[in-house]
Scaffold this motif. Structure first.
Motif, PDB file in Angstrom:
ATOM      1  N   LYS A 198       0.820  -1.118   0.086  1.00 19.74           N
ATOM      2  CA  LYS A 198      -0.118  -0.148   0.071  1.00 19.74           C
ATOM      3  C   LYS A 198       1.087   1.457   0.145  1.00 19.74           C
ATOM      4  CE  LYS A 198      -3.630   2.405   2.910  1.00 19.74           C
ATOM      5  NZ  LYS A 198      -4.313   2.857   2.306  1.00 19.74           N
ATOM      6  N   PRO A 199       0.926   2.043  -1.167  1.00 19.41           N
ATOM      7  CA  PRO A 199       1.715   3.321  -0.984  1.00 19.41           C
ATOM      8  C   PRO A 199       1.083   4.284  -0.009  1.00 19.41           C
ATOM      9  CG  PRO A 199       0.072   3.340  -3.021  1.00 19.41           C
ATOM     10  CD  PRO A 199      -0.120   2.024  -2.110  1.00 19.41           C
ATOM     11  N   ASP A 200       2.313   5.070   0.292  1.00 15.35           N
ATOM     12  CA  ASP A 200       2.063   6.172   1.206  1.00 15.35           C
ATOM     13  C   ASP A 200       1.500   7.388   0.741  1.00 15.35           C
ATOM     14  OD1 ASP A 200       2.161   7.910   3.544  1.00 15.35           O
ATOM     15  OD2 ASP A 200       4.276   8.054   3.518  1.00 15.35           O
ATOM     16  N   PRO A 201       0.227   7.623   1.223  1.00 17.16           N
ATOM     17  CA  PRO A 201      -0.510   9.041   0.343  1.00 17.16           C
ATOM     18  C   PRO A 201       0.429  10.211   0.706  1.00 17.16           C
ATOM     19  CG  PRO A 201      -2.290   7.646   1.757  1.00 17.16           C
ATOM     20  CD  PRO A 201      -0.745   7.172   1.991  1.00 17.16           C
ATOM     21  N   SER A 202       1.283  10.134   1.647  1.00 17.04           N
ATOM     22  CA  SER A 202       1.862  11.590   1.872  1.00 17.04           C
ATOM     23  C   SER A 202       3.161  11.656   0.960  1.00 17.04           C
ATOM     24  CB  SER A 202       2.575  11.670   3.517  1.00 17.04           C
ATOM     25  OG  SER A 202       3.416  10.646   3.411  1.00 17.04           O
ATOM     26  N   ALA A 203       3.550  10.608   0.339  1.00 12.60           N
ATOM     27  CA  ALA A 203       4.534  10.808  -0.786  1.00 12.60           C
ATOM     28  C   ALA A 203       3.799  11.118  -2.190  1.00 12.60           C
ATOM     29  CB  ALA A 203       5.100   9.375  -0.821  1.00 12.60           C
ATOM     30  N   PHE A 204       2.374  11.370  -2.207  1.00 16.23           N
ATOM     31  CA  PHE A 204       2.024  11.759  -3.517  1.00 16.23           C
ATOM     32  C   PHE A 204       1.634  13.095  -3.635  1.00 16.23           C
ATOM     33  CE2 PHE A 204       1.961   7.403  -3.780  1.00 16.23           C
ATOM     34  CZ  PHE A 204       1.903   6.982  -5.051  1.00 16.23           C
ATOM     35  N   PRO A 205       1.444  13.748  -4.481  1.00 15.41           N
ATOM     36  CA  PRO A 205       0.913  15.219  -4.802  1.00 15.41           C
ATOM     37  C   PRO A 205      -0.231  15.558  -4.043  1.00 15.41           C
ATOM     38  CG  PRO A 205       2.023  14.683  -6.889  1.00 15.41           C
ATOM     39  CD  PRO A 205       1.805  13.206  -5.853  1.00 15.41           C
ATOM     40  N   SER A 206      -0.626  16.525  -3.327  1.00 15.10           N
ATOM     41  CA  SER A 206      -1.857  16.915  -3.035  1.00 15.10           C
ATOM     42  C   SER A 206      -2.705  17.610  -4.085  1.00 15.10           C
ATOM     43  CB  SER A 206      -1.697  17.886  -1.595  1.00 15.10           C
ATOM     44  OG  SER A 206      -0.963  18.985  -2.125  1.00 15.10           O
ATOM     45  N   ILE A 207      -3.858  17.508  -4.189  1.00 11.58           N
ATOM     46  CA  ILE A 207      -4.546  18.447  -4.925  1.00 11.58           C
ATOM     47  C   ILE A 207      -5.732  19.159  -4.124  1.00 11.58           C
ATOM     48  CG2 ILE A 207      -6.419  18.128  -6.830  1.00 11.58           C
ATOM     49  CD1 ILE A 207      -5.189  15.333  -7.446  1.00 11.58           C
ATOM     50  N   VAL A 208      -5.461  20.525  -4.200  1.00 15.56           N
ATOM     51  CA  VAL A 208      -6.233  21.228  -3.115  1.00 15.56           C
ATOM     52  C   VAL A 208      -7.072  22.221  -3.973  1.00 15.56           C
ATOM     53  CG1 VAL A 208      -6.228  22.931  -1.173  1.00 15.56           C
ATOM     54  CG2 VAL A 208      -4.566  21.244  -1.396  1.00 15.56           C
ATOM     55  N   ARG A 209      -8.446  22.227  -3.919  1.00 13.46           N
ATOM     56  CA  ARG A 209      -9.553  23.030  -4.461  1.00 13.46           C
ATOM     57  C   ARG A 209      -9.174  24.478  -3.925  1.00 13.46           C
ATOM     58  NH1 ARG A 209     -15.646  21.551  -5.341  1.00 13.46           N
ATOM     59  NH2 ARG A 209     -14.487  20.143  -6.292  1.00 13.46           N
ATOM     60  N   GLN A 210      -9.100  25.534  -4.869  1.00 17.36           N
ATOM     61  CA  GLN A 210      -8.757  26.656  -4.341  1.00 17.36           C
ATOM     62  C   GLN A 210     -10.082  27.828  -4.405  1.00 17.36           C
ATOM     63  OE1 GLN A 210      -5.494  27.985  -3.634  1.00 17.36           O
ATOM     64  NE2 GLN A 210      -5.460  25.861  -3.454  1.00 17.36           N
ATOM     65  N   ALA A 211     -11.015  27.722  -5.444  1.00 17.96           N
ATOM     66  CA  ALA A 211     -12.026  28.389  -5.716  1.00 17.96           C
ATOM     67  C   ALA A 211     -12.888  27.864  -6.995  1.00 17.96           C
ATOM     68  CB  ALA A 211     -11.861  29.948  -5.872  1.00 17.96           C
ATOM     69  N   CYS A 212     -14.409  28.103  -6.725  1.00 17.70           N
ATOM     70  CA  CYS A 212     -15.159  27.819  -7.884  1.00 17.70           C
ATOM     71  C   CYS A 212     -15.830  28.815  -8.510  1.00 17.70           C
ATOM     72  CB  CYS A 212     -15.945  26.524  -7.438  1.00 17.70           C
ATOM     73  SG  CYS A 212     -15.158  25.059  -6.958  1.00 17.70           S
ATOM     74  N   SER A 213     -16.181  29.026  -9.724  1.00 17.13           N
ATOM     75  CA  SER A 213     -16.930  30.103 -10.340  1.00 17.13           C
ATOM     76  C   SER A 213     -18.234  29.624 -10.742  1.00 17.13           C
ATOM     77  CB  SER A 213     -16.257  30.567 -11.377  1.00 17.13           C
ATOM     78  OG  SER A 213     -15.900  29.601 -12.609  1.00 17.13           O
TER      79      SER A 213
END
Length: 180
Positions: free
Chosen positions: A165-180
């Motif tokens: 099982k891979p470590d999620p902290s070793a992968f890029p995060s995808i953070v929502r900033q804003a929506c239109s």
């Protein structure tokens, strides 16, 4: 007759749900390492054939796909996101935006992905990639007019153990900033 219908529905669901069995999940990222082996399961083979894809051989690399952001919300083309390092150890990697059909997203910038060799980095080696319809300074990818999309992370010559099982902290995060 009922058994035939249930069997066909179960097969359809298995093929359209991903690439068969044996997925690796790390936060929002999912990969199917068994798609690149000679004894691939029949559901994954059918899914690949239906999409017209040729997977990376297991020894060459692994493709991870994110359909949701790091909080579990589906990716939406009307929203902006920040993809931030780290990336698991690999000789080379790419991050790009694709439609649900697997095709690169058409956009006015004609920029479809970044690679480890060209991404602009912060001091210390980290990076951020902005995903938004409107141009942003630095690393920017546009989903164009797409309402839904996926983010693909391809790791080439990497050291991820496909049986662990891979470590999620070793992968890029995808953070929502804003929506239109």
């Amino acid at each position: 007759m009922c058994g035939l219908v249930l069997g066909l529905l179960a097969t359809w669901a298995a093929i359209n749900a991903g690439y068969g069995f044996g997925s690796l999940v790390a936060g929002p990222w999912t990969a199917w390492p068994q798609t690149g082996v000679p004894d691939i399961d029949p559901y994954a083979r059918a899914a690949l054939a239906g999409r017209g894809e040729a997977p990376l051989a297991r020894g060459l690399g692994l493709a991870f796909v994110a359909r949701v952001d790091s909080s579990g919300e589906p990716l939406d083309g009307r929203c902006s996101y920040r993809i931030s390092s780290p990336v698991p150890p690999a000789r080379f990697w790419t991050i790009g935006l694709f439609g649900l059909d697997g095709a690169p997203l058409a956009n006015d910038a004609q920029r479809y992905a970044y690679s480890s060799g060209e991404v602009l980095r912060r001091e210390g080696g980290g990076f951020d990639i902005e995903v938004a319809r409107n141009a942003r300074p630095g690393n920017w990818l546009s989903p164009g007019k797409a309402r839904s999309f996926v983010i693909a992370l391809r790791l080439y010559d990497m050291s991820i153990d496909a049986s662990a099982k891979p470590d999620p902290s070793a992968f890029p995060s995808i953070v929502r900033q804003a929506c239109s």
